[in-house]
Enzyme design. Structure first.
Site, mmCIF file in Angstrom:
data_model
loop_
_atom_site.group_PDB
_atom_site.id
_atom_site.type_symbol
_atom_site.label_atom_id
_atom_site.label_comp_id
_atom_site.label_asym_id
_atom_site.label_seq_id
_atom_site.Cartn_x
_atom_site.Cartn_y
_atom_site.Cartn_z
ATOM 1 N N GLU A 103 -91.029 21.299 -4.591
ATOM 2 C CA GLU A 103 -90.064 20.028 -4.813
ATOM 3 C C GLU A 103 -89.018 20.711 -4.033
ATOM 4 O OE1 GLU A 103 -91.419 20.908 -7.123
ATOM 5 O OE2 GLU A 103 -92.706 19.351 -7.972
ATOM 6 N N CYS B 202 -92.780 46.119 10.058
ATOM 7 C CA CYS B 202 -90.881 45.150 10.501
ATOM 8 C C CYS B 202 -90.340 45.766 9.670
ATOM 9 C CB CYS B 202 -91.866 43.981 10.273
ATOM 10 S SG CYS B 202 -93.476 42.942 9.545
ATOM 11 N N HIS C 120 -87.612 37.074 15.611
ATOM 12 C CA HIS C 120 -86.913 36.661 14.518
ATOM 13 C C HIS C 120 -85.902 35.293 15.061
ATOM 14 C CE1 HIS C 120 -88.813 38.717 11.528
ATOM 15 N NE2 HIS C 120 -88.725 39.902 12.301
HETATM 16 N N1 GLN Z 1 -100.658 41.230 13.561
HETATM 17 C C1 GLN Z 1 -99.781 40.443 12.806
HETATM 18 C C2 GLN Z 1 -98.968 39.418 13.625
HETATM 19 O O1 GLN Z 1 -98.275 39.699 15.489
HETATM 20 C C3 GLN Z 1 -98.502 41.128 12.157
HETATM 21 C C4 GLN Z 1 -97.495 40.269 11.078
HETATM 22 C C5 GLN Z 1 -97.087 41.385 10.769
HETATM 23 O O2 GLN Z 1 -96.332 42.876 10.771
HETATM 24 N N2 GLN Z 1 -95.682 40.656 9.585
HETATM 25 O O3 GLN Z 1 -98.602 38.406 12.669
HETATM 26 ZN ZN ZN Z 2 -94.578 42.757 12.141
#
Ligand code: GLN
Ligand code: ZN
Length: 772
Positions: free
Chosen positions: A17, A659, A710
């Site tokens: 929610e 990442c 991002h």
């Molecule tokens: N291969 C994945 C993508 O491109 C890698 C995603 C990630 O590292 N979180 O979405």
């Molecule tokens: Zn990534």
């Protein structure tokens, strides 16, 4: 008398929610009053649920609209300039969300005085969980004042509903240790400024009728930096004096206190909470040093995992504490906040009944806590039926033949050291690969996924609802894949990807095709803000009955002469982003997954795929909190990656991707994974990562991300080229790749198309410069 308590409760709501309320507010479909009302309903539901389950110490102030660390910073006025706060009174929701998500450039933000470019605060993992908190930014000018007493408000809200709750406050030392100092400020040095604000809070709480307050100091289970121990002593001396009648429960979790035990035990608090799920061995030493006038709170029910508690074993620990003299001052509860587990098993109607019987989500954990309190106070007989049921579940789990696959055991036993090593060293492999692939210098690639557009999601949803057939669904995916491949071919990408349109989630997609995993329908856990994940449950031996990705990879390869990159999720990430069985070591589970991925690498290779990427974005977050435990983890985690990858022949190129990886400190281990190419997130940190390369000569090829996916912003080719030039100063161009920070699944094609084209142009510019 033993008190049943909880340290915190899931905020997102049984049916997410909070997510719905936040998203509706952000999109302008509902107003502030509606959002706050939804939040109040969630708090009320949590209180009612906990009370109804027999919990006496119910937390309050643990709720947050976005993140409790951010909201703590806001409450104490630690708000950087540029976010529309005038220095007086509570910050607005506009300020809160601008700090959480970055300014969106809306009229409302402008009206609130928020700079249009104001970025979100940095976000990072909350200890070793998959919850993310926003890192408070403190500077030399930060002045702390209690500008919004959210805890006394929460206490009053409970009192008005007839419940005296236990406010939960992030303790001052952990708050500072989790913050980041700007302009050379050491956050801990700000403690003297912060303490009066905390003291004011404690006085308010006492005055409003609180009996206890829970001060969370999870940093006490980590290796403390210099000065922290003294800060703890200073802080708690001041807090104890601030409100003498108020019970202070110092809560530690996510591990054992170890060398910090004497420090914690000597702090002038009323009680101490210990995580006995992660560190049961710390009970005995704690019983020895903890003064007998303290309360002891035992974290017996695992707040980090979904397994049912062995009540008899937990009861044994509690009795040990009671017999050591804490019988009149004992609390039992979860190891940590229940934030990290899903709400309720009740609605998981599709789970295998034998497995379901072994599980406990937040609601079921409440019942366990109440039973434990009763059992300690009244004796085994008072909870005889529940104890018998728990014993039976433990015994059934031990005897369940389905947990163990003899074929998996046999394969693991047959793993040789050679299987964890590529055939030849990198330099030789690189030659073989270049002879086969004939890539230009600074090859351009992406991380794997392309936009998960409304069309992609509609295909998946229609298939799930039975509105289209699998064949129709797959035909749709094939169309999307083909378009993506042709486009990459046209614009000059050197190593194309198929786009991952068939995947909803990089772990679930594989888990669904592996033996040993189960899935929930509503098992959502907050990751950050409105973002939730539903980790699969890894309950049995992992095996791969059939190829998982070969079909789409081979199809994509059939559309182009360029080398198509095959995409896999690595064993460490598959482990980290699941709820994992505890009957065998994590390392053993990870090796099982590694063998399954290894099979997939072999099959991709056999089908003619020459480049295979094994994503390990969770590699860093698996790192134990304690430095002493890190080498062992790094050893087995890198070994598992190599076990998965090393079936690749010399001429097959293995990539990996990470990442959010601050890995300057573990760069040598990243190198030990021995991937031929690694792509990493760097754009956001402005190539900060490259500093690691000044001290450590990374031996293989590397693609530092030059486009921050991002953000919706599309960087120009020259900006990317600039970043590449900086990278080229540290890494020889022959070993440099050109790629974005991460996959493009959350972006739209309107951004992805120009950005990837710019990647190609940037690479061409650099090639021209390098060639001269
Ligand atoms: N291969 C994945 C993508 O491109 C890698 C995603 C990630 O590292 N979180 O979405
Ligand atoms: Zn990534």
């Amino acid at each position: 008398m033993t008190i049943a308590s909880t340290l915190g409760y899931p905020r997102i709501g049984r049916r997410r929610e909070l997510k719905a309320a936040l998203e509706s507010y952000w999109s302008g479909q509902s107003d502030e009053a509606a959002l706050l009302a939804a939040a109040a309903r969630l708090r009320e539901a949590a209180r009612t649920r906990q009370q109804g389950s027999g919990i006496s110490h119910i937390p309050s102030g643990d709720f947050a609209l976005y993140d409790h660390v951010l909201e703590t910073a806001l409450a104490f006025g630690a708000i950087p300039p540029g976010y529309g706060w005038d220095g007086e009174g509570p910050a607005s929701l506009a300020t809160l969300f601008a700090l959480a998500r970055g300014a969106r450039g809306t009229a409302a933000e402008r009206a609130a005085g928020i700079a249009p470019e104001a970025p979100a605060l940095e976000m990072t993992k909350w200890f070793d969980t998959n919850y993310h908190y926003l890192v408070p930014r403190l500077g030399p000018d930060t002045q702390f004042r209690l500008v919004q007493d959210r805890w006394t408000e929460a206490l009053r809200e409970g009192l008005a509903a007839g419940t005296r709750t236990r406010p939960v406050v992030l303790g001052p030392v952990s708050f500072l240790l989790l913050a980041k100092g700007a302009e050379g400020t050491a956050p801990l040095a700000l403690l003297p400024r912060l303490l009066p604000a905390y003291a004011a809070l404690l006085r308010n709480l006492a005055e409003a009728g609180a009996a206890w307050v829970q001060l969370d100091e999870p940093c006490l289970v980590t290796d403390l930096p210099p000065g922290a121990a003294e800060s703890y002593r200073t802080a708690y001396r001041a807090l104890a004096e601030a409100a003498p009648g108020l019970g202070l429960l110092l809560a530690t979790y996510f591990g054992g206190l170890e060398e910090n035990l004497p420090l914690a035990a000597a702090l002038p608090v009323t009680g101490l909470h210990l995580d006995l799920a992660r560190a049961p061995e710390q009970l005995a030493p704690a019983l020895e040093v903890l003064p007998r006038d303290r309360w002891l709170s035992l974290g017996l029910v695992d707040g980090r995992n979904v397994w049912r508690t062995d009540l008899r074993a937990a009861l044994g620990l509690a009795r040990q504490a009671a017999e050591a003299g804490f019988g009149q001052r004992l609390m039992v509860g979860p190891s940590c906040s229940l934030l990290h587990v899903p709400h309720s098993l009740a609605e998981e109607t599709a789970l295998d009944p034998t497995l379901k019987r072994r599980l406990a989500f937040a609601e079921e954990k409440l019942a366990e806590i109440a039973l434990l309190a009763k059992g300690v106070t009244e004796g085994d007989a008072a909870i005889a039926a529940a104890l018998a049921e728990s014993d039976a579940a433990v015994a059934a789990a031990r005897q369940d033949a389905r947990l163990h696959d003899p074929a998996v055991a046999a394969r693991l036993a047959a793993v040789t050291p050679e299987m964890e090593r590529r055939e030849s060293p990198y330099a030789e492999r690189a030659k073989a690969q270049q002879a086969r692939l004939k890539l230009p210098p600074l090859p351009v690639t992406t991380i794997g996924s392309f936009p998960q557009t409304a069309e992609v999601r509609a295909l998946r949803a229609k298939l799930a609802r039975g509105e289209i057939t699998t064949a129709e669904h797959d035909a749709g995916l094939a169309r999307l894949t083909e378009a993506a491949v042709r486009w990459q071919d046209e614009i000059g990408v050197d190593v194309p990807v198929h786009g991952e349109f068939e995947r909803n989630d990089m772990v679930k997609y594989f888990a669904e095709q592996l033996a040993g995993y189960a899935f929930t329908k509503h098992g959502w856990v907050q990751s950050y803000g409105s973002r939730c994940v539903a980790p699969p449950i890894l309950w049995g031996d992992v095996a791969r009955p059939a190829p998982m990705t070969v079909r789409w990879a081979a199809y994509a390869q059939s559309l182009t002469q360029l080398p198509m990159k095959g995409m896999l999720t690595g064993p460490v990430t598959m482990l980290q982003w699941s709820f994992v069985r505890t009957d065998i070591p994590r390392e053993a589970v990870c090796r099982q997954i590694a063998l399954a991925i290894r099979d997939e690498v072999a099959d991709l290779q056999a089908s003619g795929i020459a480049i295979i990427q094994i994503d390990e974005p969770a590699f860093r977050e698996g790192l134990p909190l304690r430095r002493a435990a890190q080498p062992a983890y790094l050893r087995w985690a890198t070994a598992c990656f190599r076990l998965a990858a090393s079936v690749a022949a010399d001429a097959t190129q293995i990539h990996t991707h990470m990442c959010y990886s601050e890995f300057n400190d573990i760069i040598a281990h990243i190198a030990a994974m021995d991937a031929d190419v690694i792509s990493i997130e760097t754009a956001r940190s402005d190539m900060e990562l490259l500093r690691a390369f000044a001290e450590f000569d990374y031996p293989n090829a590397i693609g530092p991300g030059v486009w921050d996916i991002h953000s919706p912003r599309v960087p120009g080719a020259e900006e990317m080229a600039g970043l590449l030039r900086r990278a080229a100063a540290r890494v020889p161009v022959e070993r440099l790749w050109v790629n974005p920070d991460c996959g493009c699944k959350t972006r739209g094609w309107a951004e992805v198309r120009p950005a990837v084209e710019n990647l190609v142009h940037a690479a061409r510019r650099l090639r021209a410069e390098a060639v001269g």
